[in-house]
Design an enzyme around this catalytic site. Structure first.
Site, PDB file in Angstrom:
ATOM      1  N   HIS A   2       4.531  42.494 -27.677  1.00  0.00           N
ATOM      2  CA  HIS A   2       3.605  43.151 -26.749  1.00  0.00           C
ATOM      3  C   HIS A   2       2.193  43.056 -27.315  1.00  0.00           C
ATOM      4  O   HIS A   2       2.011  42.697 -28.477  1.00  0.00           O
ATOM      5  CB  HIS A   2       3.990  44.632 -26.574  1.00  0.00           C
ATOM      6  CG  HIS A   2       3.843  45.410 -27.844  1.00  0.00           C
ATOM      7  ND1 HIS A   2       4.836  45.436 -28.799  1.00  0.00           N
ATOM      8  CD2 HIS A   2       2.811  46.141 -28.324  1.00  0.00           C
ATOM      9  CE1 HIS A   2       4.418  46.171 -29.829  1.00  0.00           C
ATOM     10  NE2 HIS A   2       3.194  46.598 -29.574  1.00  0.00           N
ATOM     11  N   HIS A  14      -3.680  41.140 -30.095  1.00  0.00           N
ATOM     12  CA  HIS A  14      -2.747  40.248 -30.767  1.00  0.00           C
ATOM     13  C   HIS A  14      -1.319  40.634 -30.408  1.00  0.00           C
ATOM     14  O   HIS A  14      -1.075  41.710 -29.866  1.00  0.00           O
ATOM     15  CB  HIS A  14      -2.930  40.329 -32.288  1.00  0.00           C
ATOM     16  CG  HIS A  14      -2.570  41.677 -32.835  1.00  0.00           C
ATOM     17  ND1 HIS A  14      -3.439  42.748 -32.798  1.00  0.00           N
ATOM     18  CD2 HIS A  14      -1.419  42.142 -33.395  1.00  0.00           C
ATOM     19  CE1 HIS A  14      -2.844  43.808 -33.325  1.00  0.00           C
ATOM     20  NE2 HIS A  14      -1.617  43.488 -33.681  1.00  0.00           N
TER      21      HIS A  14
END
Length: 178
Positions: free
Chosen positions: A37, A120
């Site tokens: 995620h 990220h």
């Protein structure tokens, strides 16, 4: 008490691409692809009443879907690397969504997020990995063709208190459709 955070889910096909980069790095604890995620705002350990209030407040977000682009690998931690991540291009819609969520959480009385937002996807958490091993891994696997997906919702995740990496549960989702 649930540990909550908001984020963007990674589509399964992109998760499969990222999972093919696993392995070959001593000291790495690889994250399962279903737990990939992009964290937008870590909220923390919240009691049930606060959790319900936060979940309700998030429905006020009114934003359009936007493209999320993953491009290349890097690491966090410098000389003492602590994670291998897939970099996410910090587009304007992504930055604005994250900033709105940050403002909402602060208005609710939560402390500001202490770290600068660096979008990220964490692929591995590192324990006693040498910076040389990480550099070698990145030189071999660090480049992959950029992948994009349309973010048409963000979610409220919960996790158990642990060392990180899941399992994460989607508590609620919020459509991006302004």
């Amino acid at each position: 008490m649930p540990r909550l955070f908001t984020g963007l889910e990674i589509p399964a096909e992109i998760g499969q691409t990222l999972s093919s980069l696993r392995g070959g790095l001593p000291g790495a604890r690889w994250i399962d692809p279903e737990n990939y995620h992009v964290t937008l705002r870590f909220i923390g350990d919240i009691d049930g009443m606060w959790a319900n209030e936060i979940a309700t407040m998030l429905f006020r977000v009114n934003r359009k879907p936007f493209e999320v682009k993953l491009q290349g690998l890097s690491s966090f931690g410098g000389r003492k690397p602590r994670a291998v991540v897939a970099a996410v291009e910090p587009s304007r819609p992504l930055i604005e969504l994250q900033a709105e969520l940050e403002r909402m959480m602060q208005r609710m009385g939560l402390d500001p997020e202490g770290r600068k937002f660096t979008p990220h996807v964490t692929l591995a958490r590192l324990h006693d990995a040498s910076s040389q091993d990480v550099a070698d891994y990145l030189s071999v696997r660090g480049y992959f063709p950029s992948r994009s997906f349309l973010a048409d919702r963000f979610v409220l995740f919960s996790s158990r208190a642990s060392t990180g990496g899941g399992p994460y549960v989607v508590e609620d989702s919020y459509a991006l459709c302004a």
